[in-house]
Motif scaffolding. Sequence first.
Motif, PDB file in Angstrom:
ATOM      1  N   GLU A  74       0.848  -1.190   0.000  1.00 59.40           N
ATOM      2  CA  GLU A  74       0.000   0.000   0.000  1.00 59.40           C
ATOM      3  C   GLU A  74       0.887   1.245   0.000  1.00 59.40           C
ATOM      4  O   GLU A  74       1.755   1.386   0.847  1.00 59.40           O
ATOM      5  CB  GLU A  74      -0.880  -0.013   1.246  1.00 59.40           C
ATOM      6  CG  GLU A  74      -1.819   1.155   1.339  1.00 59.40           C
ATOM      7  CD  GLU A  74      -2.583   1.141   2.646  1.00 59.40           C
ATOM      8  OE1 GLU A  74      -2.123   1.788   3.602  1.00 59.40           O
ATOM      9  OE2 GLU A  74      -3.634   0.490   2.701  1.00 59.40           O
ATOM     10  N   PHE A  75       0.676   2.114  -0.967  1.00 62.53           N
ATOM     11  CA  PHE A  75       1.418   3.366  -0.953  1.00 62.53           C
ATOM     12  C   PHE A  75       0.510   4.503  -1.420  1.00 62.53           C
ATOM     13  O   PHE A  75      -0.566   4.277  -1.945  1.00 62.53           O
ATOM     14  CB  PHE A  75       2.711   3.279  -1.771  1.00 62.53           C
ATOM     15  CG  PHE A  75       2.505   3.145  -3.256  1.00 62.53           C
ATOM     16  CD1 PHE A  75       2.492   4.253  -4.073  1.00 62.53           C
ATOM     17  CD2 PHE A  75       2.351   1.887  -3.832  1.00 62.53           C
ATOM     18  CE1 PHE A  75       2.309   4.127  -5.438  1.00 62.53           C
ATOM     19  CE2 PHE A  75       2.173   1.755  -5.199  1.00 62.53           C
ATOM     20  CZ  PHE A  75       2.150   2.869  -6.001  1.00 62.53           C
ATOM     21  N   ILE A  76       0.974   5.713  -1.186  1.00 59.74           N
ATOM     22  CA  ILE A  76       0.196   6.889  -1.562  1.00 59.74           C
ATOM     23  C   ILE A  76       0.297   7.052  -3.069  1.00 59.74           C
ATOM     24  O   ILE A  76       1.380   7.207  -3.619  1.00 59.74           O
ATOM     25  CB  ILE A  76       0.707   8.144  -0.838  1.00 59.74           C
ATOM     26  CG1 ILE A  76       0.517   7.978   0.667  1.00 59.74           C
ATOM     27  CG2 ILE A  76      -0.035   9.387  -1.342  1.00 59.74           C
ATOM     28  CD1 ILE A  76       1.156   9.090   1.487  1.00 59.74           C
ATOM     29  N   GLY A  77      -0.860   7.007  -3.730  1.00 62.19           N
ATOM     30  CA  GLY A  77      -0.878   7.100  -5.180  1.00 62.19           C
ATOM     31  C   GLY A  77      -1.314   8.454  -5.693  1.00 62.19           C
ATOM     32  O   GLY A  77      -1.133   8.768  -6.858  1.00 62.19           O
ATOM     33  N   GLY A  78      -1.894   9.279  -4.821  1.00 61.32           N
ATOM     34  CA  GLY A  78      -2.351  10.588  -5.265  1.00 61.32           C
ATOM     35  C   GLY A  78      -3.092  11.313  -4.161  1.00 61.32           C
ATOM     36  O   GLY A  78      -3.199  10.833  -3.028  1.00 61.32           O
ATOM     37  N   TYR A  79      -3.618  12.474  -4.514  1.00 63.20           N
ATOM     38  CA  TYR A  79      -4.326  13.308  -3.545  1.00 63.20           C
ATOM     39  C   TYR A  79      -5.334  14.188  -4.258  1.00 63.20           C
ATOM     40  O   TYR A  79      -5.267  14.388  -5.470  1.00 63.20           O
ATOM     41  CB  TYR A  79      -3.334  14.192  -2.777  1.00 63.20           C
ATOM     42  CG  TYR A  79      -2.720  15.241  -3.680  1.00 63.20           C
ATOM     43  CD1 TYR A  79      -3.281  16.511  -3.778  1.00 63.20           C
ATOM     44  CD2 TYR A  79      -1.625  14.953  -4.484  1.00 63.20           C
ATOM     45  CE1 TYR A  79      -2.745  17.458  -4.640  1.00 63.20           C
ATOM     46  CE2 TYR A  79      -1.087  15.881  -5.339  1.00 63.20           C
ATOM     47  CZ  TYR A  79      -1.650  17.142  -5.416  1.00 63.20           C
ATOM     48  OH  TYR A  79      -1.132  18.071  -6.271  1.00 63.20           O
ATOM     49  N   SER A  80      -6.263  14.710  -3.499  1.00 69.06           N
ATOM     50  CA  SER A  80      -7.189  15.749  -3.957  1.00 69.06           C
ATOM     51  C   SER A  80      -7.475  16.651  -2.768  1.00 69.06           C
ATOM     52  O   SER A  80      -7.292  16.253  -1.616  1.00 69.06           O
ATOM     53  CB  SER A  80      -8.516  15.153  -4.449  1.00 69.06           C
ATOM     54  OG  SER A  80      -8.345  14.403  -5.623  1.00 69.06           O
ATOM     55  N   ILE A  81      -7.935  17.847  -3.045  1.00 66.93           N
ATOM     56  CA  ILE A  81      -8.357  18.767  -1.990  1.00 66.93           C
ATOM     57  C   ILE A  81      -9.828  19.075  -2.213  1.00 66.93           C
ATOM     58  O   ILE A  81     -10.230  19.436  -3.319  1.00 66.93           O
ATOM     59  CB  ILE A  81      -7.524  20.065  -1.987  1.00 66.93           C
ATOM     60  CG1 ILE A  81      -6.039  19.725  -1.752  1.00 66.93           C
ATOM     61  CG2 ILE A  81      -8.038  21.036  -0.925  1.00 66.93           C
ATOM     62  CD1 ILE A  81      -5.104  20.912  -1.858  1.00 66.93           C
ATOM     63  N   ILE A  82     -10.607  18.889  -1.144  1.00 70.26           N
ATOM     64  CA  ILE A  82     -12.044  19.138  -1.221  1.00 70.26           C
ATOM     65  C   ILE A  82     -12.446  20.170  -0.175  1.00 70.26           C
ATOM     66  O   ILE A  82     -11.674  20.478   0.735  1.00 70.26           O
ATOM     67  CB  ILE A  82     -12.854  17.838  -1.004  1.00 70.26           C
ATOM     68  CG1 ILE A  82     -12.558  17.239   0.370  1.00 70.26           C
ATOM     69  CG2 ILE A  82     -12.569  16.841  -2.126  1.00 70.26           C
ATOM     70  CD1 ILE A  82     -13.503  16.130   0.781  1.00 70.26           C
ATOM     71  N   ARG A  83     -13.640  20.672  -0.299  1.00 66.80           N
ATOM     72  CA  ARG A  83     -14.208  21.606   0.678  1.00 66.80           C
ATOM     73  C   ARG A  83     -15.473  20.972   1.229  1.00 66.80           C
ATOM     74  O   ARG A  83     -16.330  20.519   0.474  1.00 66.80           O
ATOM     75  CB  ARG A  83     -14.510  22.942   0.014  1.00 66.80           C
ATOM     76  CG  ARG A  83     -14.975  23.995   0.993  1.00 66.80           C
ATOM     77  CD  ARG A  83     -14.826  25.398   0.445  1.00 66.80           C
ATOM     78  NE  ARG A  83     -13.393  25.714   0.351  1.00 66.80           N
ATOM     79  CZ  ARG A  83     -12.832  26.338  -0.690  1.00 66.80           C
ATOM     80  NH1 ARG A  83     -13.551  26.718  -1.705  1.00 66.80           N
ATOM     81  NH2 ARG A  83     -11.536  26.577  -0.704  1.00 66.80           N
ATOM     82  N   ALA A  84     -15.561  20.934   2.560  1.00 70.92           N
ATOM     83  CA  ALA A  84     -16.722  20.345   3.217  1.00 70.92           C
ATOM     84  C   ALA A  84     -16.945  21.031   4.558  1.00 70.92           C
ATOM     85  O   ALA A  84     -16.039  21.668   5.096  1.00 70.92           O
ATOM     86  CB  ALA A  84     -16.498  18.847   3.422  1.00 70.92           C
ATOM     87  N   GLY A  85     -18.144  20.875   5.084  1.00 64.90           N
ATOM     88  CA  GLY A  85     -18.490  21.511   6.355  1.00 64.90           C
ATOM     89  C   GLY A  85     -17.889  20.825   7.565  1.00 64.90           C
ATOM     90  O   GLY A  85     -17.677  21.456   8.597  1.00 64.90           O
ATOM     91  N   SER A  86     -17.610  19.516   7.459  1.00 62.20           N
ATOM     92  CA  SER A  86     -17.106  18.747   8.596  1.00 62.20           C
ATOM     93  C   SER A  86     -16.406  17.490   8.083  1.00 62.20           C
ATOM     94  O   SER A  86     -16.485  17.168   6.894  1.00 62.20           O
ATOM     95  CB  SER A  86     -18.276  18.335   9.494  1.00 62.20           C
ATOM     96  OG  SER A  86     -19.130  17.437   8.792  1.00 62.20           O
ATOM     97  N   TYR A  87     -15.778  16.781   9.014  1.00 64.81           N
ATOM     98  CA  TYR A  87     -15.179  15.505   8.641  1.00 64.81           C
ATOM     99  C   TYR A  87     -16.246  14.548   8.111  1.00 64.81           C
ATOM    100  O   TYR A  87     -16.014  13.814   7.157  1.00 64.81           O
ATOM    101  CB  TYR A  87     -14.465  14.855   9.833  1.00 64.81           C
ATOM    102  CG  TYR A  87     -13.011  15.253   9.955  1.00 64.81           C
ATOM    103  CD1 TYR A  87     -12.060  14.752   9.080  1.00 64.81           C
ATOM    104  CD2 TYR A  87     -12.593  16.123  10.948  1.00 64.81           C
ATOM    105  CE1 TYR A  87     -10.720  15.111   9.188  1.00 64.81           C
ATOM    106  CE2 TYR A  87     -11.259  16.482  11.074  1.00 64.81           C
ATOM    107  CZ  TYR A  87     -10.332  15.978  10.190  1.00 64.81           C
ATOM    108  OH  TYR A  87      -9.017  16.340  10.301  1.00 64.81           O
ATOM    109  N   GLU A  88     -17.419  14.558   8.740  1.00 69.06           N
ATOM    110  CA  GLU A  88     -18.501  13.673   8.297  1.00 69.06           C
ATOM    111  C   GLU A  88     -18.900  13.972   6.856  1.00 69.06           C
ATOM    112  O   GLU A  88     -19.137  13.056   6.061  1.00 69.06           O
ATOM    113  CB  GLU A  88     -19.710  13.796   9.224  1.00 69.06           C
ATOM    114  CG  GLU A  88     -19.484  13.257  10.627  1.00 69.06           C
ATOM    115  CD  GLU A  88     -18.658  14.174  11.529  1.00 69.06           C
ATOM    116  OE1 GLU A  88     -18.487  15.387  11.218  1.00 69.06           O
ATOM    117  OE2 GLU A  88     -18.141  13.666  12.543  1.00 69.06           O
ATOM    118  N   ASP A  89     -18.966  15.257   6.516  1.00 64.06           N
ATOM    119  CA  ASP A  89     -19.291  15.643   5.137  1.00 64.06           C
ATOM    120  C   ASP A  89     -18.181  15.214   4.177  1.00 64.06           C
ATOM    121  O   ASP A  89     -18.446  14.769   3.059  1.00 64.06           O
ATOM    122  CB  ASP A  89     -19.505  17.154   5.030  1.00 64.06           C
ATOM    123  CG  ASP A  89     -20.729  17.632   5.808  1.00 64.06           C
ATOM    124  OD1 ASP A  89     -21.620  16.810   6.104  1.00 64.06           O
ATOM    125  OD2 ASP A  89     -20.772  18.839   6.124  1.00 64.06           O
ATOM    126  N   ALA A  90     -16.929  15.343   4.619  1.00 62.06           N
ATOM    127  CA  ALA A  90     -15.799  14.927   3.788  1.00 62.06           C
ATOM    128  C   ALA A  90     -15.836  13.416   3.559  1.00 62.06           C
ATOM    129  O   ALA A  90     -15.617  12.948   2.436  1.00 62.06           O
ATOM    130  CB  ALA A  90     -14.482  15.341   4.447  1.00 62.06           C
TER     131      ALA A  90
END
Length: 114
Positions: A74-90
């Motif tokens: 298992e390794f880090i293959g990529g990333y994205s940045i999102i906007r959400a109101g809370s961790y639950e929304d994310a």
Amino acid sequence: MKDFLLIFRADYSRLATLSDEERQAMTKRYIDWVSGIAANDSLVDRGNRLAPTGKVVSGTGDVVTNGPYTEIKEFIGGYSIIRAGSYEDAVALTKNSLVFELNGKIEIREITPM
């Protein structure tokens, strides 16, 4: 609203076993998933894939080793940045991500101003 970094971790070697048609179908589903997040105005940065090689710097910056460690699956293959109101929304926005089909995980980290 807060910005969150999604870090995609998986065993990406499985992709090499797929046919061209299967890879194209996965790519389309990934694009559809990201487009759904963007349609909700929740996508800040689509991000990019990361190369499987790199360097790890430790100590006072004078110790440099090869990394990430390819002996782990298992390794880090990529990333994205999102906007959400809370961790639950994310978390809700990660639903249907293809990384789960690769037995992967998505690490979610809130981006905090310095």
